[in-house]
Scaffold this motif. Structure first.
Motif, PDB file in Angstrom:
ATOM      1  N   LEU A  26      34.684  29.630  47.013  1.00 19.92           N
ATOM      2  CA  LEU A  26      33.553  28.983  47.683  1.00 19.92           C
ATOM      3  C   LEU A  26      33.412  29.442  49.131  1.00 19.92           C
ATOM      4  N   GLY A  27      34.393  30.220  49.615  1.00 20.75           N
ATOM      5  CA  GLY A  27      34.317  30.764  50.967  1.00 20.75           C
ATOM      6  C   GLY A  27      34.927  29.888  52.042  1.00 20.75           C
ATOM      7  N   TYR A  28      35.732  28.899  51.668  1.00 22.91           N
ATOM      8  CA  TYR A  28      36.341  28.006  52.651  1.00 22.91           C
ATOM      9  C   TYR A  28      37.727  28.481  53.062  1.00 22.91           C
ATOM     10  N   VAL A  29      38.001  28.401  54.351  1.00 19.75           N
ATOM     11  CA  VAL A  29      39.332  28.634  54.890  1.00 19.75           C
ATOM     12  C   VAL A  29      40.034  27.286  54.848  1.00 19.75           C
ATOM     13  N   PHE A  30      41.299  27.257  54.408  1.00 25.22           N
ATOM     14  CA  PHE A  30      42.013  25.983  54.296  1.00 25.22           C
ATOM     15  C   PHE A  30      43.442  26.136  54.775  1.00 25.22           C
ATOM     16  N   GLU A  31      44.073  24.992  54.995  1.00 33.48           N
ATOM     17  CA  GLU A  31      45.488  24.928  55.353  1.00 33.48           C
ATOM     18  C   GLU A  31      46.177  24.101  54.284  1.00 33.48           C
ATOM     19  N   GLU A  32      47.448  24.431  54.011  1.00 36.02           N
ATOM     20  CA  GLU A  32      48.198  23.677  53.014  1.00 36.02           C
ATOM     21  C   GLU A  32      49.497  23.167  53.638  1.00 36.02           C
ATOM     22  N   TYR A  33      49.845  21.921  53.317  1.00 36.60           N
ATOM     23  CA  TYR A  33      51.039  21.287  53.864  1.00 36.60           C
ATOM     24  C   TYR A  33      51.829  20.593  52.769  1.00 36.60           C
ATOM     25  N   ALA A  34      53.159  20.731  52.807  1.00 37.72           N
ATOM     26  CA  ALA A  34      54.026  20.004  51.868  1.00 37.72           C
ATOM     27  C   ALA A  34      53.970  18.513  52.200  1.00 37.72           C
ATOM     28  N   GLU A  35      53.950  18.203  53.492  1.00 35.19           N
ATOM     29  CA  GLU A  35      53.834  16.829  53.987  1.00 35.19           C
ATOM     30  C   GLU A  35      52.390  16.648  54.452  1.00 35.19           C
ATOM     31  N   ALA A  36      51.704  15.644  53.899  1.00 31.71           N
ATOM     32  CA  ALA A  36      50.287  15.426  54.238  1.00 31.71           C
ATOM     33  C   ALA A  36      50.098  15.272  55.755  1.00 31.71           C
ATOM     34  N   GLY A  44      37.237  15.700  67.147  1.00 31.93           N
ATOM     35  CA  GLY A  44      38.630  16.116  67.269  1.00 31.93           C
ATOM     36  C   GLY A  44      39.607  14.956  67.210  1.00 31.93           C
ATOM     37  N   ASP A  45      39.081  13.741  66.977  1.00 28.20           N
ATOM     38  CA  ASP A  45      39.931  12.550  66.900  1.00 28.20           C
ATOM     39  C   ASP A  45      40.748  12.557  65.607  1.00 28.20           C
ATOM     40  N   LYS A  46      42.008  12.139  65.730  1.00 29.26           N
ATOM     41  CA  LYS A  46      42.883  12.057  64.551  1.00 29.26           C
ATOM     42  C   LYS A  46      42.499  10.829  63.747  1.00 29.26           C
ATOM     43  N   ARG A  47      42.402  10.991  62.433  1.00 26.45           N
ATOM     44  CA  ARG A  47      42.062   9.892  61.541  1.00 26.45           C
ATOM     45  C   ARG A  47      43.309   9.404  60.814  1.00 26.45           C
ATOM     46  N   GLN A  48      43.209   8.226  60.226  1.00 26.43           N
ATOM     47  CA  GLN A  48      44.335   7.663  59.475  1.00 26.43           C
ATOM     48  C   GLN A  48      44.580   8.456  58.190  1.00 26.43           C
ATOM     49  N   GLN A  49      43.523   8.999  57.621  1.00 24.02           N
ATOM     50  CA  GLN A  49      43.623   9.696  56.343  1.00 24.02           C
ATOM     51  C   GLN A  49      44.429  10.981  56.505  1.00 24.02           C
ATOM     52  N   LYS A  50      45.267  11.240  55.512  1.00 25.02           N
ATOM     53  CA  LYS A  50      46.102  12.444  55.508  1.00 25.02           C
ATOM     54  C   LYS A  50      45.871  13.199  54.209  1.00 25.02           C
ATOM     55  N   ALA A  51      46.032  14.525  54.288  1.00 27.94           N
ATOM     56  CA  ALA A  51      45.818  15.354  53.104  1.00 27.94           C
ATOM     57  C   ALA A  51      46.809  16.508  53.074  1.00 27.94           C
ATOM     58  N   HIS A  52      47.016  17.043  51.867  1.00 25.19           N
ATOM     59  CA  HIS A  52      47.921  18.173  51.669  1.00 25.19           C
ATOM     60  C   HIS A  52      47.202  19.514  51.797  1.00 25.19           C
ATOM     61  N   ILE A  53      45.947  19.557  51.381  1.00 26.58           N
ATOM     62  CA  ILE A  53      45.118  20.765  51.517  1.00 26.58           C
ATOM     63  C   ILE A  53      43.919  20.352  52.359  1.00 26.58           C
ATOM     64  N   ILE A  54      43.734  21.036  53.494  1.00 29.14           N
ATOM     65  CA  ILE A  54      42.699  20.629  54.450  1.00 29.14           C
ATOM     66  C   ILE A  54      41.778  21.798  54.788  1.00 29.14           C
ATOM     67  N   VAL A  55      40.470  21.529  54.698  1.00 27.51           N
ATOM     68  CA  VAL A  55      39.465  22.443  55.224  1.00 27.51           C
ATOM     69  C   VAL A  55      39.069  21.838  56.568  1.00 27.51           C
ATOM     70  N   ARG A  56      39.444  22.507  57.645  1.00 23.74           N
ATOM     71  CA  ARG A  56      39.172  21.977  58.983  1.00 23.74           C
ATOM     72  C   ARG A  56      37.674  21.981  59.265  1.00 23.74           C
ATOM     73  N   ARG A  57      37.261  21.033  60.073  1.00 27.19           N
ATOM     74  CA  ARG A  57      35.845  20.792  60.355  1.00 27.19           C
ATOM     75  C   ARG A  57      35.110  22.029  60.835  1.00 27.19           C
ATOM     76  N   VAL A  67      37.749  18.016  55.748  1.00 23.08           N
ATOM     77  CA  VAL A  67      37.701  17.613  54.345  1.00 23.08           C
ATOM     78  C   VAL A  67      39.092  17.897  53.789  1.00 23.08           C
ATOM     79  N   GLY A  68      39.642  16.946  53.011  1.00 24.54           N
ATOM     80  CA  GLY A  68      40.996  17.148  52.525  1.00 24.54           C
ATOM     81  C   GLY A  68      41.195  16.787  51.069  1.00 24.54           C
ATOM     82  N   PHE A  69      42.259  17.340  50.502  1.00 22.79           N
ATOM     83  CA  PHE A  69      42.693  17.015  49.147  1.00 22.79           C
ATOM     84  C   PHE A  69      44.093  16.430  49.270  1.00 22.79           C
ATOM     85  N   VAL A  70      44.269  15.219  48.774  1.00 22.49           N
ATOM     86  CA  VAL A  70      45.563  14.543  48.866  1.00 22.49           C
ATOM     87  C   VAL A  70      46.118  14.333  47.461  1.00 22.49           C
TER      88      VAL A  70
END
Length: 136
Positions: A26-36, A44-57, A67-70
């Motif tokens: 789909l053309g998205y750059v993402f980051e992946e984390y073992a720990e959400a 740029g404010d930190k939200r309560q929601q956490k995710a393992h795979i994140i497409v940064r804003r 946008v994240g996948f948890v």
């Protein structure tokens, strides 16, 4: 500045490799984390929601939130998307349809490969359906 609340969309996906292949297609750059990790909002404010795979804003759109996948305890992933992005910026109605179609394609191709089968042809029909022919 209004903070857009995040919505959880339950998905029927459980393969992080296929999620990542789908995002790449789909053309998205993402980051992946073992720990959400925390998602960030528009400012740029930190939200309560956490995710393992994140497409940064910055990769989602001009006025977007992350946008994240948890991963859940049941092994399936949920999509975390802001109400704003769901309604507006990320072409989200289209995004969800495309994501689900491409994820299904990547799961199928992974299954084909695991069985040692060969894909003999792939084509997209005029109405947008993907037809894959396999030789066993």
């Amino acid at each position: 500045c209004t903070i857009s609340a995040y919505t959880t969309v339950q998905l029927e996906v459980n393969d992080p490799g296929c999620i990542k292949e789908t995002l790449k297609e789909l053309g998205y750059v993402f980051e992946e984390y073992a720990e959400a990790q925390q998602l960030e909002g528009y400012g740029g404010d930190k939200r309560q929601q956490k995710a393992h795979i994140i497409v940064r804003r910055k990769h989602v759109g001009a006025a977007a939130n992350d946008v994240g996948f948890v991963k859940n305890s049941n092994g399936k992933y949920d999509l975390l998307i802001s109400e704003y992005d769901r309604r507006a910026g990320t072409q989200s109605s289209n995004f969800m349809k495309k994501f689900n179609q491409l994820y299904a394609k990547h799961r199928f191709l992974k299954e084909v490969k695991s069985k040692g089968w060969t894909v003999t042809s792939k084509k997209t029909t005029k109405d947008g359906k993907l037809k894959i022919r396999v030789m066993t």
